[in-house]
Design an enzyme around this catalytic site. Structure first.
Site, short mmCIF file in Angstrom:
data_model
loop_
_atom_site.label_atom_id
_atom_site.label_comp_id
_atom_site.label_asym_id
_atom_site.label_seq_id
_atom_site.Cartn_x
_atom_site.Cartn_y
_atom_site.Cartn_z
N LEU A 276 -2.30 -11.36 -7.68
CA LEU A 276 -3.37 -12.12 -7.03
C LEU A 276 -4.01 -11.38 -5.86
O LEU A 276 -5.16 -11.64 -5.52
CB LEU A 276 -2.84 -13.47 -6.52
CG LEU A 276 -2.42 -14.49 -7.58
CD1 LEU A 276 -1.87 -15.73 -6.90
CD2 LEU A 276 -3.60 -14.84 -8.48
N GLY A 277 -3.27 -10.49 -5.21
CA GLY A 277 -3.86 -9.84 -4.05
C GLY A 277 -2.90 -8.87 -3.39
O GLY A 277 -1.78 -8.64 -3.85
N GLY B 115 -2.42 -6.57 0.71
CA GLY B 115 -2.87 -6.26 2.06
C GLY B 115 -2.11 -5.06 2.56
O GLY B 115 -1.41 -4.39 1.80
N SER C 84 1.70 -6.49 2.47
CA SER C 84 2.27 -7.33 1.41
C SER C 84 1.45 -7.23 0.13
O SER C 84 0.30 -6.78 0.13
CB SER C 84 2.32 -8.79 1.86
OG SER C 84 1.00 -9.28 2.07
N THR C 85 2.08 -7.68 -0.94
CA THR C 85 1.37 -7.94 -2.19
C THR C 85 1.61 -9.40 -2.57
O THR C 85 2.61 -10.00 -2.16
CB THR C 85 1.86 -7.02 -3.33
OG1 THR C 85 3.27 -7.19 -3.50
CG2 THR C 85 1.55 -5.57 -3.03
N VAL C 86 0.67 -10.00 -3.33
CA VAL C 86 0.75 -11.41 -3.67
C VAL C 86 0.62 -11.58 -5.18
O VAL C 86 -0.24 -10.96 -5.82
CB VAL C 86 -0.37 -12.22 -2.95
CG1 VAL C 86 -0.21 -13.71 -3.26
CG2 VAL C 86 -0.33 -11.98 -1.44
N LYS D 123 4.33 -14.15 -2.11
CA LYS D 123 3.95 -13.07 -1.21
C LYS D 123 5.18 -12.25 -0.87
O LYS D 123 6.16 -12.78 -0.33
CB LYS D 123 3.32 -13.64 0.07
CG LYS D 123 2.86 -12.59 1.07
CD LYS D 123 2.14 -13.25 2.25
CE LYS D 123 1.60 -12.22 3.23
NZ LYS D 123 0.84 -12.85 4.35
N ASP E 196 -6.74 -13.79 13.00
CA ASP E 196 -7.36 -13.02 11.90
C ASP E 196 -8.16 -13.94 11.00
O ASP E 196 -8.12 -13.82 9.78
CB ASP E 196 -6.29 -12.28 11.10
CG ASP E 196 -6.88 -11.17 10.23
OD1 ASP E 196 -7.98 -10.65 10.57
OD2 ASP E 196 -6.26 -10.81 9.22
#
Length: 416
Positions: free
Chosen positions: A61-62, A64, A67-69, A84, A190
């Site tokens: 899903l994503g 950063g 992290s990865t999701v 996450k 943020d």
């Protein structure tokens, strides 16, 4: 004027930051997260992996910096979740953060709170640790959400979101921030479009349908193929009768009286007190929100910055100059609080590297008298001054003059 010419003119005045349309998150991506797959870094995840004995990974899903999701199926509760997975060095290494503690505090407060804003902060469902080849990873489990606001804005030709939807989202964001600030003692630090997600109606059925209709995105050029980010199909804001949002990602959040870092926020959304190194608190989130609401309504980034080609000024200089052009000079009493003031300003409060400013005003910028910016077609002439007053409550250079989330929730614009 054509859209391409308009965006060219916007980029010349406000910088190129997010003026270009966002490419679909389901299109081919060459580069995704940084290559931190090393000891202390990301955990290698493959589709079908099972974590904590009950979470089966289905899609990516994503990602950063930390992290990865992943979309996963929870076999214990028979539901889809967002998983996450933090880098191994986020806890027990040089990059200790507050995310676990902040999320636990929010979850604890939410259990006994009746504050409406708790419904607009993504709830922590579970947390656990997973040990892999690169170390010990803290993992969080959340509800699966839909599009973020940048993705939605890219669906509209001019980048402007429907005004009534923005009003609804603004109120929900203020509720969420008021809950975080007053009841949890947390500053998000943020707040940006990608950290504001739309809730999915009938999430499990929507996700099941998506999984049955859309094959996994994979980078087949790598051996073995690796999963690529996907976005669960979400209706346009204009097609959602009552949109609901969730504030996500507390990876760089701070306690009100214990800061994780003194350099916070994306540059274009960074509050003046952070820029000059002055003390900061919850008003930094209010400043970011003011910038975001202008962006949602007008379709451009209000305070982006761009360095000069010849090196005369930096992107930070340019951003501060834009703030001064629209909101006026930084008050001397405010500048005296900053540890970085002398780096940017002279003794008279003028910028060192951009001494000549072209003065405009928030009113002129938002009501269309400063071209090429146009008043939104769905905003009446009578609404313009009410909207500007609402924005001015958030975009005050001195944080002591900004209104709180609780005060802003009583503003007339939210009740139109």
């Amino acid at each position: 004027m054509s859209l391409s010419k308009l965006r060219f003119r916007l980029s010349n005045i406000f910088g190129a930051s997010r003026l270009a349309p966002l490419k679909s998150a389901n299109s081919r991506q060459i580069i995704e997260e940084p290559n931190f797959y090393e000891p202390g870094g990301f955990h290698h995840v493959s589709l079908g992996d099972r974590l904590s004995g009950k979470y089966t990974v289905l899609r990516k899903l994503g990602y950063g910096q930390y992290s990865t999701v992943w979309l996963a199926k929870d076999s214990q509760h028979q539901r889809y979740v967002a998983l996450k997975i933090l880098r191994a060095d986020c806890y027990g290494g040089p990059r200790d953060i507050f995310e676990k503690e902040v999320l636990s505090k929010i979850a604890l407060v939410s259990k006994s709170s009746t504050h409406e804003g708790r419904r607009h902060v993504s709830p922590l469902l579970d947390q656990f640790r997973h040990t892999g080849p690169n170390g010990n990873h803290v993992c969080f489990v959340f509800d699966v959400q839909g599009h973020h606001m940048d993705f939605q804005a890219a669906k509209y030709e001019d980048g402007k979101l429907p005004l009534q939807s923005v009003r609804t989202i603004a109120r929900q964001l203020l509720l969420g921030l008021d809950f975080l600030h007053r009841e949890c003692g947390v500053i998000h630090t943020d707040l940006k479009p990608t950290n504001i997600l739309l809730e999915l109606d009938n999430a499990d059925s929507v996700i099941s349908r998506y999984l049955s209709e859309v094959p996994p995105r994979m980078d087949s050029e790598r051996d073995p193929p690796v999963p690529l980010r996907e976005v669960i199909t979400t209706p346009l804001l204009s097609e959602i009768k009552e949109p609901r949002i969730q504030i996500i990602d507390f990876g760089v959040a701070s306690w009100r009286h214990h800061h994780l870092s003194e350099l916070i926020q994306s540059p274009a959304l960074r509050a003046p007190e952070v820029t000059i190194g002055a003390p900061w608190d919850t008003p930094v989130d209010i400043w970011s929100l003011g910038c975001l609401i202008v962006e949602f309504v007008q379709g451009f980034v209000l305070f982006s910055g761009k360095a000069s080609k010849n090196g005369t000024w930096t992107a930070e200089d340019d951003r501060v100059a834009r703030i001064m052009e629209i909101l006026g000079p930084f008050p001397s009493s405010f500048l005296h609080r900053g540890t970085r003031t002398a780096e940017l300003f002279d003794e008279k409060g003028n910028l060192h590297r951009i001494p000549d400013l072209k003065r405009t005003s928030l009113e002129r910028l938002l009501n269309g008298t400063t071209k090429p910016f146009l008043k939104p077609v769905d905003m009446s002439d009578a609404e313009v001054p009410v909207f500007i007053d609402f924005i001015r409550g958030m975009l005050q250079i001195d944080p002591q003059l900004r209104k709180s989330a609780a005060d802003l929730l009583e503003h007339k614009w939210l009740k139109l």
